[in-house]
Design an enzyme around this catalytic site. Structure first.
Site, PDB file in Angstrom:
ATOM      1  N   ASP A 286      -2.477   3.569  10.877  1.00 27.67           N
ATOM      2  CA  ASP A 286      -3.277   3.600   9.669  1.00 27.67           C
ATOM      3  C   ASP A 286      -2.378   3.472   8.441  1.00 27.67           C
ATOM      4  O   ASP A 286      -1.329   4.120   8.362  1.00 27.67           O
ATOM      5  CB  ASP A 286      -4.047   4.926   9.642  1.00 27.67           C
ATOM      6  CG  ASP A 286      -5.018   5.030   8.494  1.00 27.67           C
ATOM      7  OD1 ASP A 286      -5.964   4.232   8.452  1.00 27.67           O
ATOM      8  OD2 ASP A 286      -4.829   5.919   7.633  1.00 27.67           O
TER       9      ASP A 286
ATOM     10  N   GLU B 155      -2.212  -1.635  10.332  1.00 30.71           N
ATOM     11  CA  GLU B 155      -3.135  -1.888   9.238  1.00 30.71           C
ATOM     12  C   GLU B 155      -2.236  -2.178   8.040  1.00 30.71           C
ATOM     13  O   GLU B 155      -1.647  -1.254   7.474  1.00 30.71           O
ATOM     14  CB  GLU B 155      -4.022  -0.672   8.976  1.00 30.71           C
ATOM     15  CG  GLU B 155      -5.024  -0.916   7.857  1.00 30.71           C
ATOM     16  CD  GLU B 155      -5.825   0.333   7.503  1.00 30.71           C
ATOM     17  OE1 GLU B 155      -7.026   0.200   7.230  1.00 30.71           O
ATOM     18  OE2 GLU B 155      -5.243   1.428   7.486  1.00 30.71           O
TER      19      GLU B 155
END
Length: 651
Positions: free
Chosen positions: A326, A362
């Site tokens: 993330d 990401e």
């Protein structure tokens, strides 16, 4: 009790007892706190010994498996100087792998001098026998299925109630059968490590449904994995037995301790100045490259080692196949900004236990230079939001998007060919946990996040979405049919794109979140998959697309299409597309013809993908003879239905 002679990380059982260690450069003293078997009564508070490298350690001869423990840190309490030491705060061991209860909010977590030993989870001393290391289960071009453990299984009628909403549910035969039907190559589990709700949620009667607010990097949250590491290990084995890999979505970019108004739970109380980034000369200010109040200092040697050890733990103790990170640019941030060759990113793909694992970034955060799509090391795959938006914009009907769609279908070479690379590293997707579901994408022009308690200010405003003539859910059969057709066309487009694919749980069946595009705080029917309402037509279509992708080897390649013998782009008349065709603002239909091996027959073949985004039937001619439709009974020349993708095969 003895002073340890060596300093492993966390708690390690040895012949002389259990050796507890923890890092803190700035604390004046660290205490080890031992609790009773219920984790309620503090039985002992033992000063630890500071050793080399600011490692505090202690050997306890009678501490065995199941021991509940935590730490307390002494020192100066001065948040304006980045110092948060408060011995009234019980702190989670950053190396804990299991805890005895979930984290919950309480005013004492924020107040200096207020005791939290009765509130904070205790680490559970556990040992995990290493697994025999196996190659990861994922092939190039494979299908990744993103899911929230709870929302995915909470309402599944065939899963026993006692395991619904947990990791164990993923090993149930009904779940495995569904994953196999739609061709899943790897499940990507949204965070299952320990998290705490954002502090504004409990007063609103809401709770975090996604888990992207971690406290422990290794400790599994008992709400999702009550069986601990052993439970995760057993579920991974069950999925592996079906040929399905397991990817863990991990959050190393921030912790749930949040901003300067936040709580003291673990890293903040142990050594805030080490664990988090601060502007030069401003130790009392927390850098906020994450939008969540703090940013982990991933370039610090101790934090780097904690991250690598966390990854090693999940590979060696549970057998996972890879990781999704993330807000991954934080992992590559140094004092100079994002660095592709940062020590932390390099350590991930060079470690002996990690070198062959699937690593997915990401590739954006909100800090300076935070958008890094295409700039991660070659060992990483990357979420490709450009391809996502180009596919959405094409099907919405935006002008001048044909060329952008072709780039996305071809592996996004303008992005991933940087740095002299010859292969795509794209993870192509249409929707993810963050944003509209796929069905909501074609049912809402605007977000509807009022139930999140922020007056609909949260969530993305520009979603490249459309509603087919009515905003929100409707019983109108014509609108319903149009939306199903659009979802089928979008899915078809995704499944013929070059690179890895990602599908979010429920999107294969038309799941809706009532137009909420930021359902992180909706741990309820808004985010839970309603299996009874999923469209069988869409699920069957997804299964067909998955079988098509596995049948033709062109979809397992990662090299960029060159246009020389590997792909031909055709206009509706059957002629190669010209520059004028590509630049036509309202171009509605075209074909991508791929040269491929048909694994079903073992012969070379041509696969034609005919795309019609218009709301009218379009006549289409394919050159030569011998074409047969796959999955339809259309002839050639074909009359392409409105809003459709049709497949033809010759060979």
């Amino acid at each position: 009790m003895q002073t340890p002679s060596v300093f492993p990380k966390g708690a390690l059982q040895t012949e002389n007892g259990t050796e507890f260690t923890v890092y803190s450069r700035h604390a004046s003293q660290i205490d080890l706190c031992l609790f009773d078997t219920a984790g309620e009564k503090e039985m002992a508070r033992l000063p630890m010994v500071r050793g080399e490298g600011d490692i505090h350690g202690l050997i306890v001869s009678d501490a065995g498996p199941g021991t509940r423990y935590g730490f307390r840190a002494h020192g100066i309490y001065s948040p304006e100087h980045g110092l948060w030491f408060d011995p009234a705060k019980l702190l989670l061991d950053p190396y804990a792998t299991e805890i005895d209860r979930p984290f919950r909010h309480d005013p004492a977590l924020f107040a200096f001098g207020q005791e939290t030993g009765h509130i904070v989870p205790k680490a559970i001393l556990a040992s995990h026998e290493p697994l025999k290391r196996q190659p990861p289960l994922f092939t190039e071009g494979g299908l990744i299925y993103e899911l929230s453990v709870k929302s995915f299984s909470q309402l599944h009628p065939e899963v026993p109630e006692d395991i619904r909403g947990t990791v164990a549910a993923l090993a149930h035969p009904a779940i495995l059968a569904h994953l196999k039907k739609i061709g899943v190559d790897a499940v990507e589990l949204m965070p299952i490590t320990a998290w705490i709700d954002e502090r504004h949620l409990p007063p609103l009667g809401l709770s975090n449904a996604w888990g992207y607010n971690p406290v422990g990097f290794m400790a599994l949250d008992p709400r999702l994995c009550p069986g601990g590491v052993r439970g995760l290990r057993e579920t991974v084995a069950a999925l592996h037995a079906q040929g399905i890999g397991v990817i863990l979505d991990l959050v190393f970019n921030h912790t749930g301790e949040s901003d300067i108004e936040g709580s003291v739970l673990s890293l903040r109380g142990l050594d805030n100045l080490t664990a988090f980034r601060h502007p030069p000369g401003k130790p009392g200010v927390l850098v906020n490259d994450t939008g969540t109040g703090n940013t982990v200092a991933c370039d610090h040697p101790y934090i780097r080692q904690l991250i690598i050890d966390s990854l090693r733990h999940f590979v060696l103790s549970a057998g996972v196949d890879g990781f999704r990170f993330d807000l991954a640019p934080v992992l590559g941030r140094t004092a100079n900004g994002f660095e592709m060759a940062s020590e932390t990113l390099s350590a991930m793909h060079s470690d002996p236990a990690l070198y062959d694992r699937l690593l997915i970034a990401e590739p954006w955060d909100i800090g300076p230079g935070g958008y890094q799509l295409g700039n991660f090391p070659e060992s990483f795959l990357e979420w490709n939001d450009r391809a996502r938006d180009d596919m959405r914009r094409f099907w919405r009907g935006d002008t001048g998007t044909t060329g952008a769609l072709a780039d996305a279908l071809s592996g996004s070479s303008p992005i991933f060919s940087r740095h002299g690379r010859q292969n795509t590293r794209s993870v192509n997707f249409l929707a993810a946990h963050d944003g509209f579901t796929l069905y909501d994408l074609v049912s809402h022009e605007h977000k509807h996040n009022e139930k999140n308690g922020e007056s609909n200010r949260d969530g993305h405003n520009d979603n490249h979405s459309w509603n087919n003539g009515f905003e929100g859910l409707t019983d109108d059969p014509a609108i319903g049919a149009a939306r199903i057709a659009d979802v089928k066309a979008l899915l078809s487009t995704l499944f013929v794109s070059r690179g890895a694919l990602m599908l979010t749980a429920g999107d294969e069946g038309g799941r809706s979140q009532q137009g909420n595009n930021n359902a992180y705080c909706q741990d309820n029917e808004i985010s839970w998959v309603d299996w009874s309402s999923l469209s069988r037509e869409l699920i069957d279509h997804t299964a067909f697309l998955a079988s098509l992708r596995k049948r033709f080897d062109v979809f397992s390649g990662t090299g960029f299409f060159s246009g020389y013998g590997d792909v031909t782009w055709l206009a509706p008349a059957g002629e190669p597309m010209t520059t004028a065709d590509w630049e036509r603002p309202i171009a509605q239909a075209f074909a991508m013809v791929l040269s491929t091996l048909d694994r079903e027959t073992g012969a070379d073949a041509e696969l034609a993908v005919l795309i019609n985004r218009s709301r009218e039937i379009v006549p289409f001619t394919l050159p030569g003879d011998g074409w047969s439709a796959i999955g339809t009974d259309f002839g050639n020349p074909a009359f392409l239905p409105a809003r459709s993708v049709v497949f033809y095969l010759r060979g």
